[in-house]
Motif scaffolding. Structure first.
Motif, PDB file in Angstrom:
ATOM      1  N   LYS A 258       0.843  -1.205   0.000  1.00 46.67           N
ATOM      2  CA  LYS A 258       0.000   0.000   0.000  1.00 46.67           C
ATOM      3  C   LYS A 258       0.878   1.256   0.000  1.00 46.67           C
ATOM      4  N   HIS A 259       1.956   1.195   0.743  1.00 41.93           N
ATOM      5  CA  HIS A 259       2.892   2.328   0.807  1.00 41.93           C
ATOM      6  C   HIS A 259       3.643   2.502  -0.517  1.00 41.93           C
ATOM      7  N   LYS A 260       4.190   1.399  -1.045  1.00 41.68           N
ATOM      8  CA  LYS A 260       5.099   1.491  -2.187  1.00 41.68           C
ATOM      9  C   LYS A 260       4.348   1.605  -3.511  1.00 41.68           C
ATOM     10  N   ARG A 261       3.255   0.874  -3.648  1.00 41.49           N
ATOM     11  CA  ARG A 261       2.534   0.854  -4.931  1.00 41.49           C
ATOM     12  C   ARG A 261       1.484   1.953  -5.031  1.00 41.49           C
ATOM     13  N   PHE A 262       0.819   2.219  -3.897  1.00 44.44           N
ATOM     14  CA  PHE A 262      -0.322   3.139  -3.958  1.00 44.44           C
ATOM     15  C   PHE A 262      -0.087   4.454  -3.225  1.00 44.44           C
TER      16      PHE A 262
ATOM     17  N   ILE B 105       0.222   5.161  -0.059  1.00 46.22           N
ATOM     18  CA  ILE B 105      -0.416   5.362   1.245  1.00 46.22           C
ATOM     19  C   ILE B 105       0.675   5.607   2.287  1.00 46.22           C
ATOM     20  N   GLU B 106       0.530   6.642   3.072  1.00 48.35           N
ATOM     21  CA  GLU B 106       1.576   7.036   4.013  1.00 48.35           C
ATOM     22  C   GLU B 106       1.459   6.288   5.335  1.00 48.35           C
TER      23      GLU B 106
ATOM     24  N   TYR C   4       8.245   2.984  10.165  1.00 47.70           N
ATOM     25  CA  TYR C   4       7.643   1.711   9.788  1.00 47.70           C
ATOM     26  C   TYR C   4       8.166   1.208   8.444  1.00 47.70           C
ATOM     27  N   THR C   5       8.568   2.116   7.573  1.00 49.40           N
ATOM     28  CA  THR C   5       8.914   1.724   6.210  1.00 49.40           C
ATOM     29  C   THR C   5      10.348   2.038   5.772  1.00 49.40           C
ATOM     30  N   LYS C   6      11.074   2.880   6.511  1.00 47.86           N
ATOM     31  CA  LYS C   6      12.321   3.404   5.946  1.00 47.86           C
ATOM     32  C   LYS C   6      13.392   2.322   5.740  1.00 47.86           C
TER      33      LYS C   6
END
Length: 258
Positions: free
Chosen positions: A67-71, A73-74, A79-81
């Motif tokens: 959701k973060h990478k493709r779409f 969504i923040e 959580y993602t770095k």
């Protein structure tokens, strides 16, 4: 040719080949990219980055990361770095050949939020111990005095293996051994597991082409992470006493990702 290898052992190649199904090439050829992938987003690179990070204890879920990478969504950056960093390292590997400088660059990318900048891509200069969650030492890596020498041997063997023609069983065999020897040397302050798993797939891609990036090895290792760690531990407690004759269970894991 194999007798010119300096650090990668080949004694188990015959036993390994006998235990690998002859349809390995057929299974590999059936790999294809996911429909959700685009020119800007790779589903399987996301799978690799998420599950390789989860092996190291990162609290990240594949669905959230997609959701973060493709779409777009923040989520909270923490959580993602680290997963983004690893994703960038996989992208870098896809576009570059394996060599000393590029392995260093890949580690710099994936370790941006793991170690201090002056340790990114730099060989450690101190002793390294791998500990269990309860603080028990389960492995002692090569000491700093011999570290550069051992890495030179690995780079020599990598160059040799990349230059010769190998059949697919040999390619999978050596990819796993490159992963295994690298993590046993444990050359960096942190990020060794992530780098070793990337290097394994990087080697596959250099020998077999882009379909190698669709192999879900990191996911398979995570879903069997207790076995993965047990197969790493069984070789011995200290680097100087490693017994690679016990490596077959580890080497047989990678083909199961197909």
């Amino acid at each position: 040719m194999f007798d010119e290898l300096e650090i990668i052992p080949v004694d188990l190649l015959e036993a390994y080949s006998l235990q690998i199904d002859d349809d390995l090439q057929e299974k590999f050829d059936q790999l294809k990219d996911a429909e959700i992938s685009t020119s800007e987003f790779s589903f399987y690179t996301s799978v690799s980055s998420v599950y390789s990070s989860k092996i190291e204890g990162e609290n990240i879920e594949l669905d959230s990361y997609i959701k973060h990478k493709r779409f777009g969504i923040e989520f909270l950056p923490d959580y993602t770095k680290k997963i983004d960093d690893l994703y960038f390292a996989y992208d870098f590997a896809k576009d570059n050949q394996i060599n000393v400088n590029n392995i260093v660059k890949a580690h710099q990318l994936l370790s941006e939020h793991i170690v201090a900048k002056n340790y990114q891509g730099m060989l450690r200069n101190h002793n390294m111990y791998v500990s269990t969650p309860d603080g028990r030492i389960e492995y002692v890596a090569v000491g700093p005095i011999k570290l550069a020498e051992e890495m030179e041997k690995l780079y020599h063997d990598l160059t040799l293996l990349l230059a010769v023609r190998l059949n697919i069983k040999e390619i999978f065999f050596f990819a796993s051994l490159i992963h295994l020897v690298f993590v046993k040397i444990h050359p960096f302050n942190d990020g060794n597991g992530r780098t070793g798993r990337l290097l394994e797939k990087w080697f596959l891609s250099q020998k077999l082409g882009e379909k190698a990036w669709f192999v879900q090895s990191e996911k398979m290792y995570y879903e069997n992470h207790q076995t993965y760690y047990q197969n790493l531990r069984v070789l011995g407690l200290e680097y100087e006493e490693l017994d690679y004759s016990g490596a077959l269970p580890f080497l047989l894991m990678l083909p199961k990702a197909l």
